[in-house]
Scaffold this motif. Sequence first.
Motif, mmCIF file in Angstrom:
data_model
loop_
_atom_site.group_PDB
_atom_site.id
_atom_site.type_symbol
_atom_site.label_atom_id
_atom_site.label_comp_id
_atom_site.label_asym_id
_atom_site.label_seq_id
_atom_site.Cartn_x
_atom_site.Cartn_y
_atom_site.Cartn_z
ATOM 1 N N ARG A 1 0.835 -1.205 0.000
ATOM 2 C CA ARG A 1 0.000 0.000 0.000
ATOM 3 C C ARG A 1 0.871 1.259 0.000
ATOM 4 O O ARG A 1 0.557 2.227 -0.700
ATOM 5 N N GLU B 1 0.080 1.692 -4.151
ATOM 6 C CA GLU B 1 -1.282 2.196 -4.297
ATOM 7 C C GLU B 1 -1.299 3.643 -4.769
ATOM 8 O O GLU B 1 -0.594 4.498 -4.237
ATOM 9 N N GLY B 2 -2.095 3.893 -5.798
ATOM 10 C CA GLY B 2 -2.236 5.230 -6.355
ATOM 11 C C GLY B 2 -1.310 5.515 -7.514
ATOM 12 O O GLY B 2 -1.553 6.443 -8.290
ATOM 13 N N GLN C 1 0.559 4.704 -11.213
ATOM 14 C CA GLN C 1 -0.038 4.290 -12.475
ATOM 15 C C GLN C 1 0.904 3.408 -13.257
ATOM 16 O O GLN C 1 2.116 3.594 -13.226
ATOM 17 N N VAL D 1 -4.645 2.982 -12.901
ATOM 18 C CA VAL D 1 -4.210 3.368 -11.559
ATOM 19 C C VAL D 1 -4.206 2.106 -10.693
ATOM 20 O O VAL D 1 -5.142 1.319 -10.725
ATOM 21 N N THR E 1 -4.850 0.007 -7.713
ATOM 22 C CA THR E 1 -5.698 -0.015 -6.523
ATOM 23 C C THR E 1 -5.640 -1.419 -5.952
ATOM 24 O O THR E 1 -5.729 -2.403 -6.681
ATOM 25 N N LEU E 2 -5.487 -1.496 -4.660
ATOM 26 C CA LEU E 2 -5.413 -2.783 -3.988
ATOM 27 C C LEU E 2 -6.783 -3.130 -3.423
ATOM 28 O O LEU E 2 -7.568 -2.234 -3.113
ATOM 29 N N LYS F 1 2.346 10.664 -6.618
ATOM 30 C CA LYS F 1 2.279 9.353 -7.264
ATOM 31 C C LYS F 1 3.034 9.396 -8.582
ATOM 32 O O LYS F 1 3.187 10.444 -9.203
#
Length: 134
Positions: free
Chosen positions: A50, A54-55, A57, A62, A64-65, A113
């Motif tokens: 995470r 996460e977030g 690209q 994108v 996402t978990l 990100k």
Amino acid sequence: MKTGHKAAAIGCLAVAVGSAVYRRWMIRMSLREFTRCALYMAVMDDEICRNELEGNQIGDAVITLPPKAESLQARYHLFLQSNRAKSRRQIQEEIVALERRLRESRQYIGQPKEQLEVEFFGEHDFGETDSVTL
């Protein structure tokens, strides 16, 4: 004592000594401790992913978990399976490595990100060569 009795006694003694040596060399942990370690490793691994992924690209997608409950359950079972044959020392070394990696992954919290690039190497069912490099 007859020869058969001597052989049986020596065989039993050899089994006892072999069992003691095996138990001494293969230091195992209790089931309770083993499951706690697997859960602890799962929680750390989930948090690392995470923090780092996460977030971000990959291409237009994108990352996402899944929700933590689903993710933790899958990771917990993965660590239970992958650590079955390991000794207490090996599991503790992996825990130390995961703790270090978790500390390192915290640097990504609050950072902008990124666009990640993925290269594929290796062979798939459809004959292409690829594997993932992040």
